[in-house]
Design a protein around this motif. Structure first.
Motif, PDB file in Angstrom:
ATOM      1  N   GLU A 105       0.824  -1.202   0.000  1.00 46.64           N
ATOM      2  CA  GLU A 105       0.000   0.000   0.000  1.00 46.64           C
ATOM      3  C   GLU A 105       0.861   1.255   0.000  1.00 46.64           C
ATOM      4  N   ILE A 106       1.947   1.234   0.732  1.00 41.69           N
ATOM      5  CA  ILE A 106       2.862   2.396   0.763  1.00 41.69           C
ATOM      6  C   ILE A 106       3.477   2.607  -0.609  1.00 41.69           C
ATOM      7  N   GLU A 107       3.872   1.520  -1.275  1.00 39.05           N
ATOM      8  CA  GLU A 107       4.455   1.647  -2.613  1.00 39.05           C
ATOM      9  C   GLU A 107       3.444   2.255  -3.595  1.00 39.05           C
ATOM     10  N   ARG A 108       2.162   1.791  -3.514  1.00 40.80           N
ATOM     11  CA  ARG A 108       1.118   2.359  -4.379  1.00 40.80           C
ATOM     12  C   ARG A 108       0.913   3.844  -4.059  1.00 40.80           C
ATOM     13  N   PHE A 109       0.948   4.119  -2.737  1.00 42.24           N
ATOM     14  CA  PHE A 109       0.757   5.496  -2.268  1.00 42.24           C
ATOM     15  C   PHE A 109       1.850   6.407  -2.818  1.00 42.24           C
ATOM     16  N   GLU A 110       3.086   5.927  -2.799  1.00 45.88           N
ATOM     17  CA  GLU A 110       4.220   6.730  -3.259  1.00 45.88           C
ATOM     18  C   GLU A 110       4.194   6.922  -4.775  1.00 45.88           C
ATOM     19  N   ARG A 111       3.624   5.978  -5.519  1.00 46.90           N
ATOM     20  CA  ARG A 111       3.571   6.080  -6.976  1.00 46.90           C
ATOM     21  C   ARG A 111       2.532   7.109  -7.442  1.00 46.90           C
ATOM     22  N   LYS A 112       1.527   7.285  -6.586  1.00 48.97           N
ATOM     23  CA  LYS A 112       0.495   8.261  -6.953  1.00 48.97           C
ATOM     24  C   LYS A 112       1.040   9.680  -6.804  1.00 48.97           C
ATOM     25  N   SER A 113       0.670  10.529  -7.712  1.00 43.30           N
ATOM     26  CA  SER A 113       1.168  11.906  -7.631  1.00 43.30           C
ATOM     27  C   SER A 113       0.366  12.743  -6.645  1.00 43.30           C
ATOM     28  N   ILE A 114      -0.918  12.446  -6.518  1.00 45.95           N
ATOM     29  CA  ILE A 114      -1.750  13.216  -5.594  1.00 45.95           C
ATOM     30  C   ILE A 114      -2.406  12.239  -4.617  1.00 45.95           C
ATOM     31  N   ASN A 115      -2.235  12.516  -3.321  1.00 45.04           N
ATOM     32  CA  ASN A 115      -2.833  11.684  -2.276  1.00 45.04           C
ATOM     33  C   ASN A 115      -3.709  12.566  -1.398  1.00 45.04           C
ATOM     34  N   THR A 116      -4.850  12.033  -1.051  1.00 47.50           N
ATOM     35  CA  THR A 116      -5.767  12.792  -0.206  1.00 47.50           C
ATOM     36  C   THR A 116      -5.366  12.650   1.258  1.00 47.50           C
ATOM     37  N   ALA A 117      -5.867  13.557   2.063  1.00 50.03           N
ATOM     38  CA  ALA A 117      -5.603  13.513   3.505  1.00 50.03           C
ATOM     39  C   ALA A 117      -6.204  12.253   4.110  1.00 50.03           C
ATOM     40  N   GLU A 118      -7.333  11.833   3.550  1.00 48.54           N
ATOM     41  CA  GLU A 118      -7.984  10.605   4.031  1.00 48.54           C
ATOM     42  C   GLU A 118      -7.096   9.390   3.775  1.00 48.54           C
ATOM     43  N   GLU A 119      -6.482   9.313   2.634  1.00 56.86           N
ATOM     44  CA  GLU A 119      -5.579   8.207   2.307  1.00 56.86           C
ATOM     45  C   GLU A 119      -4.354   8.225   3.223  1.00 56.86           C
ATOM     46  N   ILE A 120      -3.836   9.413   3.462  1.00 52.88           N
ATOM     47  CA  ILE A 120      -2.664   9.547   4.343  1.00 52.88           C
ATOM     48  C   ILE A 120      -3.026   9.105   5.761  1.00 52.88           C
ATOM     49  N   ASN A 121      -4.181   9.542   6.273  1.00 50.41           N
ATOM     50  CA  ASN A 121      -4.623   9.141   7.620  1.00 50.41           C
ATOM     51  C   ASN A 121      -4.873   7.637   7.707  1.00 50.41           C
ATOM     52  N   SER A 122      -5.484   7.070   6.669  1.00 50.50           N
ATOM     53  CA  SER A 122      -5.772   5.635   6.658  1.00 50.50           C
ATOM     54  C   SER A 122      -4.477   4.831   6.704  1.00 50.50           C
ATOM     55  N   LEU A 123      -3.526   5.245   5.888  1.00 50.38           N
ATOM     56  CA  LEU A 123      -2.229   4.560   5.858  1.00 50.38           C
ATOM     57  C   LEU A 123      -1.507   4.701   7.189  1.00 50.38           C
ATOM     58  N   ASP A 124      -1.578   5.880   7.757  1.00 55.25           N
ATOM     59  CA  ASP A 124      -0.938   6.119   9.052  1.00 55.25           C
ATOM     60  C   ASP A 124      -1.593   5.275  10.150  1.00 55.25           C
ATOM     61  N   GLN A 125      -2.919   5.164  10.142  1.00 57.70           N
ATOM     62  CA  GLN A 125      -3.624   4.331  11.134  1.00 57.70           C
ATOM     63  C   GLN A 125      -3.231   2.865  11.000  1.00 57.70           C
ATOM     64  N   LYS A 126      -3.130   2.387   9.773  1.00 56.07           N
ATOM     65  CA  LYS A 126      -2.721   0.990   9.540  1.00 56.07           C
ATOM     66  C   LYS A 126      -1.315   0.754  10.069  1.00 56.07           C
ATOM     67  N   ARG A 127      -0.441   1.735   9.841  1.00 55.70           N
ATOM     68  CA  ARG A 127       0.937   1.605  10.319  1.00 55.70           C
ATOM     69  C   ARG A 127       0.971   1.537  11.842  1.00 55.70           C
ATOM     70  N   VAL A 128       0.198   2.383  12.497  1.00 56.33           N
ATOM     71  CA  VAL A 128       0.147   2.405  13.962  1.00 56.33           C
ATOM     72  C   VAL A 128      -0.445   1.088  14.496  1.00 56.33           C
ATOM     73  N   GLN A 129      -1.522   0.638  13.856  1.00 60.22           N
ATOM     74  CA  GLN A 129      -2.151  -0.622  14.296  1.00 60.22           C
ATOM     75  C   GLN A 129      -1.183  -1.791  14.170  1.00 60.22           C
ATOM     76  N   LEU A 130      -0.461  -1.822  13.065  1.00 56.09           N
ATOM     77  CA  LEU A 130       0.513  -2.891  12.869  1.00 56.09           C
ATOM     78  C   LEU A 130       1.628  -2.802  13.898  1.00 56.09           C
ATOM     79  N   ALA A 131       2.077  -1.595  14.184  1.00 57.20           N
ATOM     80  CA  ALA A 131       3.126  -1.420  15.203  1.00 57.20           C
ATOM     81  C   ALA A 131       2.624  -1.884  16.571  1.00 57.20           C
ATOM     82  N   GLU A 132       1.359  -1.588  16.882  1.00 57.57           N
ATOM     83  CA  GLU A 132       0.784  -2.035  18.160  1.00 57.57           C
ATOM     84  C   GLU A 132       0.687  -3.563  18.219  1.00 57.57           C
TER      85      GLU A 132
END
Length: 164
Positions: free
Chosen positions: A61-88
């Motif tokens: 998902e991060i690789e797809r996110f980085e390939r996109k030129s424009i990312n929404t705040a919602e996508e950034i928050n979703s990815l960040d939440q997944k990262r935090v959940q995985l870290a937990e």
């Protein structure tokens, strides 16, 4: 004053039975505890595998996110939440792994206690049964054999008296 005789028959049997019970309890507890630790280890290994799958998915998902030129705040928050959940989940899994390792280290001490307890229980049972055999059963058998001999001698004498 007449001193009552201690019922040694019961003491010998008690010692023997307690020895057998000690062996059964020690071995039963040890096996149960070992099964618990093994199940806990399996749970941790399963959680590690799940975390690895989730981690690979997050990397994609991060690789797809980085390939996109424009990312929404919602996508950034979703990815960040997944990262935090995985870290937990990873932190929780590490804690469970440490618990499993702790229990595994304690199993060795428990095995030593199980061997010592089993040896003590076995010796106690063996001594109890031997003392019961030597001090109770063999004298009773000898007395019974003597009574049979006496009766065998008396019975022919009585049948001769009846014939006269």
């Amino acid at each position: 004053m007449d001193i009552p005789q201690v019922p040694t028959d019961n003491l010998y049997k008690f010692k023997a039975i307690v020895g057998v019970v000690i062996v059964a309890i020690v071995l039963g507890f040890t096996v149960t505890r070992m099964i618990d630790v093994e199940l806990q280890t399996i749970e941790v290994e399963t959680q590690i595998q799940k975390n690895e799958i989730n981690s690979r998915q997050l990397v994609k998902e991060i690789e797809r996110f980085e390939r996109k030129s424009i990312n929404t705040a919602e996508e950034i928050n979703s990815l960040d939440q997944k990262r935090v959940q995985l870290a937990e989940r990873n932190a929780e899994t590490r804690g469970n792994l440490n618990k499993a390792r702790f229990h595994l280290r304690n199993i060795y001490g428990l095995l030593i206690l199980a061997v010592v307890g089993s040896v003590i229980g076995y010796r106690m049972a063996k001594v109890g049964f031997q003392e019961w055999l030597i001090h109770v059963q063999q004298p009773q058998d000898a007395l019974l054999a003597l009574q049979v001999k006496v009766l065998e001698k008396e019975i022919p004498n009585q049948s001769q008296l009846a014939d006269s």
